[in-house]
Write an enzyme that holds these catalytic residues in place. Structure first.
Site, PDB file in Angstrom:
ATOM      1  CB  THR A  53      -0.850   0.050   1.293  1.00  0.00           C
ATOM      2  OG1 THR A  53      -1.410  -1.218   1.527  1.00  0.00           O
ATOM      3  CG2 THR A  53      -1.940   1.101   1.223  1.00  0.00           C
ATOM      4  CB  VAL A  57     -12.791  -3.590  -1.484  1.00  0.00           C
ATOM      5  CG1 VAL A  57     -12.372  -2.218  -0.987  1.00  0.00           C
ATOM      6  CG2 VAL A  57     -13.140  -3.535  -2.962  1.00  0.00           C
TER       7      VAL A  57
END
Lengths: 311, 311
Positions: free
Chosen positions: B178, B207
């Site tokens: 991320t 998600v």
């Protein structure tokens, strides 16, 4: 003897007595009563709060009157895309689905995601694949069709506007079609669930607060179970459901006090019209909203019972 | 003179010195420095914190080393689906996109959703339609391709496992790919942004926390700006980013104290491996994680500066 409780909502917004026929009001009240009974029966038999909120939300999803499951609103492309979420306050497990089509009961898919996958949130056609793999009921488009919603959409089709409303007659007639439930079971466990078809004529894969854990749905045995209904965007920005929990946990507010701060102060400052239902582990139930009305109801093992629509 | 600050992360997890070559480490450090400079330059010229986090996150998205934008991991179907979000602490406006393909800089799409639509969150192909309508750069699949990610996926293809990792050699080698940034500008405004390609071999439209306002990203001038990186599911269940804000607002904790509670206690109890970066309006910057390492860096107008990888 331990108290058990359930509360439900069927959406909030500009819901006024003068716009309602007696017949229509009776149907809404019956739908709310049926959903309350479905959840209450689970709790009365010693079932879990998670099963109770599933049962209540399924009942509302199956009812063509409410904007969730069958009777969901139409998106700009003429399809019905649905969002749902569920959270178990006993272990902070959660499941959510966004922008899914053809799933009969989106709350059942959210529950399957919570209990049968390592994930919390699934979206789109991938979520539908997961549903099919786990035997979740899938229906053809026709199942979800209602003439009422179709006419609403036809009125808006071609415009770029998306309606937050059940009725789209006038732009300030706002109704936020969402259903939800919160429950406390005999073992002191809290749960919450929320489900919606979203906004009429919505486009761009828009998702509101209903499938967002912390925004539309939250449950924690130490604080509360919350399900929201309203204009999704401000509810996401305010992290509405978890905010109630934090005000209780960190500031020592009661459920009633915490919900009042969020519904009547924090949301107002963000133009966040709508409301929420909440339950805590002591058997308290609250239903608060800053709009004209909220389809709502509650029932508790100590005989408290209410079904209401207007302020 | 007002202090301005920026902090960034490029993922957390099992990042160990013994697994790293000197050359690779240099590339990671250079990538982090470049992203810091991109954000810092915006702030130095008097730009907003929202523009600074966009610039920093775009730099990391463009860098093939990090799992966001170019160089995103492959999903089970061989496609790269990306999630991103941004929040402006000055007005609590937010934008988020989930499961979108082919958008060069998902953080720019999140910013366009925040500033050019009435919505907060868009998903899937609808989000791509919105991107095209607003002139957001779109690239062919080849642009996002990296041989490294492709080989990772090839190793997992056919299995139902999804990897949280950059490396998939061993199942306990967890790296959460991320990127994110938080910033404070000279006007005292905070902002946060997060972007990711998600999990290798992910399926079912899964998600994580990155596009969830309150979980992966949150910003509020009164408290803090937070961007998270880690195992997305526990971060969603813990409403991680907003929890830090609530501990500051309702319990009076400092940024450092609040982040320590969330990262080293609350997340641990949910098996939530990872970390976060945070900034407050007084110029404090924190970078905390409960994993072996976190790609991270910060720079402030008062000469504080750091780029680090390991514990």
């Amino acid at each position: 003897m331990p108290v058990f409780t359930i509360a439900i909502h069927g959406g909030a917004g500009t819901i006024l007595k003068q716009d309602m026929t007696d017949e229509k009001e009776l149907l809404y009240r019956q739908g709310l009563s049926d959903a309350l009974d479905a959840g209450y029966n689970v709790l009365q038999k010693g079932g879990t709060s998670a099963d109770a909120v599933r049962a209540a939300v399924c009942s509302l999803e199956d009812n063509i009157l409410f904007n969730a499951g069958r009777g969901s609103v139409f998106g700009k492309d003429g399809h019905q895309e649905m969002d749902a979420s569920i959270m178990d306050g006993s272990n902070l497990m959660a499941g959510a689905v966004a922008a899914v089509r053809n799933v009969r009961n989106p709350v059942e898919l959210a529950y399957a995601i919570m209990t049968k996958s390592p994930h919390v949130m699934m979206t789109g056609s991938g979520a539908l694949d997961f549903a099919k793999l786990h035997g979740i009921s899938v229906e053809a488009d026709e199942y979800f069709y209602s003439d009422f919603r179709y006419q609403q959409w036809k009125q808006m089709q071609g415009s770029d506007e998306a309606a937050l409303d059940h009725n789209v007659k006038v732009s300030d007639d706002k109704k936020f079609g969402t259903v939800g439930a919160v429950a406390l079971d005999i073992n002191g466990n809290l749960a919450a669930a929320t489900s919606t078809g979203g906004m009429t004529n919505k486009q761009f894969g828009r998702v509101g607060d209903s499938p967002i854990i912390g925004a539309g749905t939250y449950a924690n045995n130490n604080t509360c179970a919350i399900s929201c209904t309203g204009h999704g965007e401000p509810f996401i920005r305010a992290v509405t459901a978890y905010d109630v929990s934090c005000l209780m946990e960190y500031k020592g507010l009661s459920l009633r006090e915490a919900m009042a701060v969020v519904v009547h102060d924090k949301l107002i400052r963000l133009d966040g019209e709508g409301g929420m239902i909440g339950a805590d582990a002591s058997g308290n139930v609250e239903m608060q909203f800053n709009s004209d009305g909220m389809y709502r109801g509650m029932r508790a093992s100590d005989e408290r019972s209410e079904v209401a629509i207007y302020k």
